[in-house]
Design a protein around this motif. Sequence first.
Motif, PDB file in Angstrom:
ATOM      1  N   LYS A   1       7.149   8.787 -22.997  1.00 57.05           N
ATOM      2  CA  LYS A   1       6.511   8.649 -24.412  1.00 57.05           C
ATOM      3  C   LYS A   1       5.863   9.971 -24.757  1.00 57.05           C
ATOM      4  N   LYS A   2       6.174  10.438 -26.016  1.00 60.22           N
ATOM      5  CA  LYS A   2       5.194  11.457 -26.685  1.00 60.22           C
ATOM      6  C   LYS A   2       4.001  11.223 -26.953  1.00 60.22           C
ATOM      7  N   HIS A   3       3.085  11.794 -26.572  1.00 59.16           N
ATOM      8  CA  HIS A   3       1.675  11.823 -26.837  1.00 59.16           C
ATOM      9  C   HIS A   3       1.370  12.621 -27.941  1.00 59.16           C
ATOM     10  N   VAL A   4       0.970  11.850 -29.127  1.00 60.49           N
ATOM     11  CA  VAL A   4       0.453  12.548 -30.238  1.00 60.49           C
ATOM     12  C   VAL A   4      -1.047  12.541 -30.374  1.00 60.49           C
ATOM     13  N   GLY A   5      -1.528  13.486 -30.194  1.00 58.56           N
ATOM     14  CA  GLY A   5      -3.065  13.961 -30.005  1.00 58.56           C
ATOM     15  C   GLY A   5      -3.575  14.232 -31.389  1.00 58.56           C
ATOM     16  N   LYS A   6      -4.782  14.022 -31.579  1.00 51.86           N
ATOM     17  CA  LYS A   6      -5.310  14.278 -32.852  1.00 51.86           C
ATOM     18  C   LYS A   6      -6.273  15.618 -32.341  1.00 51.86           C
ATOM     19  N   ALA A   7      -6.516  16.556 -33.265  1.00 54.60           N
ATOM     20  CA  ALA A   7      -7.517  17.747 -33.053  1.00 54.60           C
ATOM     21  C   ALA A   7      -8.924  16.956 -33.092  1.00 54.60           C
TER      22      ALA A   7
END
Length: 133
Positions: free
Chosen positions: A100-106
């Motif tokens: 699964k793609k990990h969508v990280g926040k700044a």
Amino acid sequence: MDWQTIKQEVTVRTSRSSGAGGQHVNKTETRVEILFDLRNTTALNSREKKNIRYHNKRKIDKNGLVSIIDQSGRSQHTNKTRAMRRLKELVSDGSKPIPKKHVGKAFTASRGKRLDNKKRRAEIKAGRGKIRY
């Protein structure tokens, strides 16, 4: 994954191997090419096919054929065995699930630092205008 069905669906082609080998290489067909039709196989379900396509993009052509070539040994039998082993590894490793793609926040500090830099840059550019007395 049904390995016995995959072995039956595989097409094996042989040809003369390239490279050194003297007279032996000129008269024996030791190069083995195994072709496996991933698109039309009945041994794998659609999820496994999708996972294999994802993990092995470079080894599958646009028609869905997996091609494995081995010409490292002096006998056709050993080259065929090696190529079949590589196909089995490709199919078993490739059928692992797609990560699964990990969508990280700044980070908050990074966001603030970026905005501060933008403000400073805007002030520099605003100061380049004409000087009014």
